[in-house]
Design a protein around this motif. Structure first.
Motif, PDB file in Angstrom:
ATOM      1  N   PHE A  50      44.841   5.749-113.384  1.00  0.00           N
ATOM      2  CA  PHE A  50      45.864   5.947-114.363  1.00  0.00           C
ATOM      3  C   PHE A  50      45.540   7.056-115.207  1.00  0.00           C
ATOM      4  O   PHE A  50      46.523   7.814-115.550  1.00  0.00           O
ATOM      5  CB  PHE A  50      45.473   4.718-115.194  1.00  0.00           C
ATOM      6  CG  PHE A  50      46.051   3.349-114.583  1.00  0.00           C
ATOM      7  CD1 PHE A  50      47.239   3.251-113.712  1.00  0.00           C
ATOM      8  CD2 PHE A  50      45.434   1.984-114.546  1.00  0.00           C
ATOM      9  CE1 PHE A  50      47.673   2.397-113.015  1.00  0.00           C
ATOM     10  CE2 PHE A  50      45.851   1.206-113.952  1.00  0.00           C
ATOM     11  CZ  PHE A  50      47.179   1.286-113.060  1.00  0.00           C
ATOM     12  N   LEU A  51      44.221   7.458-115.370  1.00  0.00           N
ATOM     13  CA  LEU A  51      44.144   8.686-116.030  1.00  0.00           C
ATOM     14  C   LEU A  51      45.064   9.766-115.337  1.00  0.00           C
ATOM     15  O   LEU A  51      45.685  10.836-115.855  1.00  0.00           O
ATOM     16  CB  LEU A  51      42.714   9.102-116.157  1.00  0.00           C
ATOM     17  CG  LEU A  51      42.407  10.307-116.999  1.00  0.00           C
ATOM     18  CD1 LEU A  51      42.890  10.604-118.244  1.00  0.00           C
ATOM     19  CD2 LEU A  51      40.762  10.733-117.022  1.00  0.00           C
ATOM     20  N   SER A  52      44.737  10.281-113.888  1.00  0.00           N
ATOM     21  CA  SER A  52      45.254  11.097-113.225  1.00  0.00           C
ATOM     22  C   SER A  52      46.903  11.014-113.190  1.00  0.00           C
ATOM     23  O   SER A  52      47.506  11.843-113.426  1.00  0.00           O
ATOM     24  CB  SER A  52      44.834  11.072-111.968  1.00  0.00           C
ATOM     25  OG  SER A  52      43.411  11.039-111.823  1.00  0.00           O
ATOM     26  N   ILE A  53      47.144   9.838-113.141  1.00  0.00           N
ATOM     27  CA  ILE A  53      48.888   9.743-113.323  1.00  0.00           C
ATOM     28  C   ILE A  53      49.258  10.205-114.525  1.00  0.00           C
ATOM     29  O   ILE A  53      50.258  10.824-114.636  1.00  0.00           O
ATOM     30  CB  ILE A  53      49.233   8.183-113.036  1.00  0.00           C
ATOM     31  CG1 ILE A  53      48.698   7.816-111.512  1.00  0.00           C
ATOM     32  CG2 ILE A  53      50.584   8.052-113.175  1.00  0.00           C
ATOM     33  CD1 ILE A  53      48.999   6.272-111.479  1.00  0.00           C
ATOM     34  N   ALA A  54      48.640   9.661-115.539  1.00  0.00           N
ATOM     35  CA  ALA A  54      49.031  10.199-117.014  1.00  0.00           C
ATOM     36  C   ALA A  54      48.919  11.770-117.166  1.00  0.00           C
ATOM     37  O   ALA A  54      50.120  12.616-117.608  1.00  0.00           O
ATOM     38  CB  ALA A  54      48.271   9.522-118.022  1.00  0.00           C
ATOM     39  N   LEU A  55      47.965  12.329-116.361  1.00  0.00           N
ATOM     40  CA  LEU A  55      47.920  13.849-116.560  1.00  0.00           C
ATOM     41  C   LEU A  55      48.927  14.288-115.667  1.00  0.00           C
ATOM     42  O   LEU A  55      49.710  15.571-116.132  1.00  0.00           O
ATOM     43  CB  LEU A  55      46.579  14.486-116.408  1.00  0.00           C
ATOM     44  CG  LEU A  55      45.641  14.051-117.057  1.00  0.00           C
ATOM     45  CD1 LEU A  55      43.945  14.395-116.539  1.00  0.00           C
ATOM     46  CD2 LEU A  55      45.832  14.519-118.631  1.00  0.00           C
ATOM     47  N   PHE A  56      49.251  13.979-114.711  1.00  0.00           N
ATOM     48  CA  PHE A  56      50.115  14.475-113.663  1.00  0.00           C
ATOM     49  C   PHE A  56      51.727  14.436-114.312  1.00  0.00           C
ATOM     50  O   PHE A  56      52.380  15.166-114.199  1.00  0.00           O
ATOM     51  CB  PHE A  56      50.272  13.610-112.339  1.00  0.00           C
ATOM     52  CG  PHE A  56      51.044  14.255-111.292  1.00  0.00           C
ATOM     53  CD1 PHE A  56      50.527  15.503-110.544  1.00  0.00           C
ATOM     54  CD2 PHE A  56      52.275  13.883-111.145  1.00  0.00           C
ATOM     55  CE1 PHE A  56      51.134  15.844-109.658  1.00  0.00           C
ATOM     56  CE2 PHE A  56      53.134  14.333-110.065  1.00  0.00           C
ATOM     57  CZ  PHE A  56      52.583  15.389-109.439  1.00  0.00           C
TER      58      PHE A  56
END
Lengths: 165, 105
Positions: free
Chosen positions: B8-14
Motif C-alpha cells: 500500500f505504501l508503494s501504491i500510494a507513492l506511485f
C-alpha cells in the motif's frame, strides 16, 4: 504494536508527506529537497528489509548523484516560483482525481489479496554485497554488460545534446 | 508484519507520482515524479524479495538485482533527460512542457 511497525509508520508518514511536498510546492528547489528526504526514508526502508547493499547504492547514487544533478540543473536554469508555469485549475483537479481513482482501484484490488507476512526479526545475508555479486556475475552477467553499453550511449547522447551547435 | 503494508505504501507513492505528472507543467518536476514512481516500484521489489527470503527461497537475490538494474537505467535516463531539458531551455527560455506542442508542426 511492535517496534518494527512503529518505525515503518514513521518512515511511511515521512515518505508520503515529502512525496506530496514534491508535487505541491511551488519552488522547484523545495521539490528537490523534499525528494531527497523521500529517498532517505526509502533508504531506511531498505535497511529494514535486509537490503543493505541497495540501501548504500540508493544513498550514494540517488541522493548523492541524481538529486545533485537535478539541483544543479535547477540552479543553472535559475528557476524559481515566479517563473513556475501553472496549469489551469480544472486540469489540476482532473489530474488529482485521476490519480486518486488509480489509487482507489489498485487498493481495492489488492485489499483482499492474501499474502505471506514478513518476519522482521530474522536477519538474512541476502542483501550483502558478496551474495549479490555472486548472483550478478554468474546469472546476470549479460544484462550487466548491456547496461555498460547503455551507459556509454547515454554519456554520448548527453554530450551530443548538450553541445552548443 | 504483513507485506500488504509495503504494497500500500508503494501504491500510494506511485499514485502521487502519477498525480504529479498530471498536474504539473514544469518539465523538471515531471521528471522528478518519474523518479518517484521508479522508487515506489523499487521499494515493492525489495519487499517481495524479503517475502521470498522468509518463505525459504534461495533465489530471492534476483529481485534486488532488478532494483539495481532499475537504478542503472534511471541514472542513464536522468543524464539524457536533463540534457534535453537544458537544450529546451536554451532554445525557448522556459521549461514549460506546453512549449513542446510546437513539435507538432
Amino acid at each position: 504494536m511492535s517496534l518494527h511497525e512503529i518505525i515503518f509508520i514513521i518512515l511511511s508518514v515521512v515518505s508520503i508527506v515529502t512525496a506530496l511536498g514534491v508535487i505541491i510546492s511551488k519552488n522547484p528547489v523545495n521539490s528537490v529537497l523534499s525528494l531527497i528526504v523521500l529517498f532517505f526514508s526509502i533508504t531506511c526502508h531498505y535497511v529494514m528489509l535486509n537490503a543493505q547493499f541497495l540501501a548504500i547504492v540508493n544513498f550514494i547514487v540517488y541522493m548523492g548523484a541524481i538529486m545533485v544533478l537535478f539541483l544543479f540543473v535547477i540552479m543553472l536554469l535559475n528557476l524559481n516560483s515566479e517563473l513556475e508555469p501553472q496549469k489551469r485549475n480544472w486540469l489540476k483537479y482532473a489530474g488529482a482525481v485521476s490519480g486518486g481513482a488509480l489509487l482507489l482501484v489498485i487498493t481495492g484490488i489488492l485489499r483482499s489479496a492474501s499474502m505471506a507476512s514478513l518476519d522482521m526479526n530474522t536477519a538474512s545475508d541476502i542483501g550483502l554485497i558478496k551474495n549479490l555479486g555472486n548472483v550478478l556475475f554468474k546469472q546476470y552477467v549479460v544484462p550487466f554488460e548491456i547496461s555498460s553499453i547503455l551507459f556509454l550511449s547515454a554519456m554520448i547522447g548527453a554530450v551530443v545534446l548538450g553541445k552548443k551547435d | 508484519m504483513p507485506v500488504q503494508y509495503y504494497i500500500f505504501l508503494s501504491i500510494a507513492l506511485f499514485c502521487i507520482g502519477v498525480m504529479g505528472v498530471l498536474i504539473r507543467r514544469n518539465a523538471i518536476i515531471i521528471f522528478m515524479c518519474i523518479e518517484l514512481m521508479l522508487n515506489a516500484v523499487n521499494l515493492l521489489l525489495v519487499a517481495f524479495s524479503k517475502m521470498w527470503v522468509d518463505a525459504g527461497r534461495t533465489d530471492a537475490a534476483s529481485a534486488q538485482l532488478f532494483v539495481f538494474f532499475v537504478m542503472v537505467v534511471a541514472a542513464a535516463e536522468v543524464t539524457v533527460g536533463l540534457a534535453v531539458i537544458v537544450m529546451m531551455y536554451r532554445n525557448s527560455h522556459s521549461v514549460d512542457i506546453n512549449i513542446l506542442n510546437r513539435l507538432k508542426n
